[in-house]
Design a protein around this motif. Sequence first.
Motif, mmCIF file in Angstrom:
data_model
loop_
_atom_site.group_PDB
_atom_site.id
_atom_site.type_symbol
_atom_site.label_atom_id
_atom_site.label_comp_id
_atom_site.label_asym_id
_atom_site.label_seq_id
_atom_site.Cartn_x
_atom_site.Cartn_y
_atom_site.Cartn_z
ATOM 1 N N SER A 9 -42.750 9.068 93.342
ATOM 2 C CA SER A 9 -42.787 8.977 91.943
ATOM 3 C C SER A 9 -43.180 10.492 91.213
ATOM 4 N N SER A 58 -45.337 10.044 88.745
ATOM 5 C CA SER A 58 -46.611 9.039 88.143
ATOM 6 C C SER A 58 -48.239 10.032 88.382
ATOM 7 N N SER A 59 -49.303 9.795 86.878
ATOM 8 C CA SER A 59 -49.684 10.780 87.817
ATOM 9 C C SER A 59 -51.014 9.802 87.714
ATOM 10 N N ASP A 60 -50.127 8.420 88.919
ATOM 11 C CA ASP A 60 -51.973 7.918 88.896
ATOM 12 C C ASP A 60 -51.516 8.056 91.257
ATOM 13 N N GLN A 61 -50.486 8.754 90.995
ATOM 14 C CA GLN A 61 -50.699 8.545 92.508
ATOM 15 C C GLN A 61 -51.284 9.482 93.766
#
Length: 538
Positions: free
Chosen positions: A188, A190-193
């Motif tokens: 991913s 995604s910036s939340d990783q």
Amino acid sequence: MQFRTIKNTPKSLVILCAMVLGIYSCKKDFGDINKAWDNKTYNATIPATYNYIASTMQDAGGLGTIYTSFLYQSTQLAAQYAQSGYRLDNLVGGSWDSYYYALSNYYKVMDLIAASPDSSKMTNIRAMLKTLLAYKALKTTTLFGDMPYSEAGKVFYGSANFRPAYDAQSTIFSSALDDLKWAIDNFSTSSDQISLGASETVFNGDITKWVKFANSARLRYALIMHDKDVAKADAVIAEALGKPLLAAGDNYGFYPANLPNAVYDRRGIYTGNSYVRMGSTMWHAMSSTDAADGSGIYDLRTKIFFEPNRDGDWLPYPMNPGISTPSETGGNAGGIVNDPYDESRLTTWVVSGVYKFAPLNFYYVADKTFPQLFITSAEVNFLKAEIYNRGIGGIAANPALAKQFYEEGITESVKFWYGLANSSAIWTVNKPASAPTALELTTMLSHPAVAYSATPATALEQIYKQSWIAFFHQPLEAWNLQRRTGGKTPAEALSPSSPVLNFNKLIYPTSETESNYDNWKAVTGGTNDEKVKPWFMP
């Protein structure tokens, strides 16, 4: 500290306890970046344990010696002019242990991730770990065949796991390819990783590279198993071709320049008992004549991989030497340097002694900054060329596309080696340009020995030949190609006394007979035999 465990024996528990009480330092200068986030090393942490697993992607102890002593001779990428004093059964443990140490750490770090309150933000870390362990499992099983897999690496979970049963190689291939698919589907951006920061030493957190690596590895091993499980392999090939693969200039591996203070000193595996010279098989794959002045050379990589003998002649050592073959001198005696790989050549290019046969290029041997490669753009192109030549993976045969990828594979390999050799800080004599000219490439690609044939069967042999040459720096992959194609890579008859006749697998290390005997015996019948064909071989 990170946990480094042996998979299956009561004795291993003693070793484990000692390691838990001590501090383990990774090899090849991974140590400084193998520390926990808070710079303490007495607690197992996700970054430190991940970094240890990443460090095991380097060539395991002893494997380099197997390359020169056995794999070069077996694949005929090079020749040995004398029998090696190395015993194969003393050299197999490094790659075996490397996988199982990593596997034990894998289960431990997955437990840490599962227990973390941020577990949902660690999908990329899981995918990285699955990719690394799947790749290592596939690499290890191609070496040994059947091996402990589904029950292995779980000594932390109790005595019932001390002696794991062996899984069939077909099962290992299928499961590892599925793990790679999971990773590809779950990476991913995604910036939340959560990022591992400096502990991510493989691709520095570049998810695009991770996806390409996992998918390209999937394609490689699908081709290796194709003729044994057509349905599974075809499905994997079709999926892989529809997802990102290594592109032009992508040559993935560990590069010392990208790791703090790292060097890969390979000179030792070409000296001592590894009596390596350019062999007649490789010479005849790169030169159209036996002219000693090299006037028949048409392959642009020849003078990067090899050099003339002491007298300036391109004289290959025959793969099957006869009684008229002169003895090679080698070694040093009485202050006379007969060794073309002697470090003194860094300052005194022409040595005082004699070596009669063309050696590997001294700079190729001596440069400590050349990478340990995982997979390259050239290989991926040759895999595509094979797929379109054969019409497999649900793909219709397409000679035009096969030719395109074949030529791209050669071009990528040549450009890679020109760039790598030109960037060498120690290379001074006969240093190649940073890249071949367009005319040089066109001339090579149009040479009668290289130009893609209109006959599919002949063209397939050309694909295997050029892929084999491109694997010069990756003898294990050349061995896999040789074995999975049933010996369709270039070869000349070997001496009847050659130690690599019917060399189909590595024998299991003695630790298995000592600590996992019943399971070892169940799969071997009680005999360690390198002639046994792994499942993927025809």
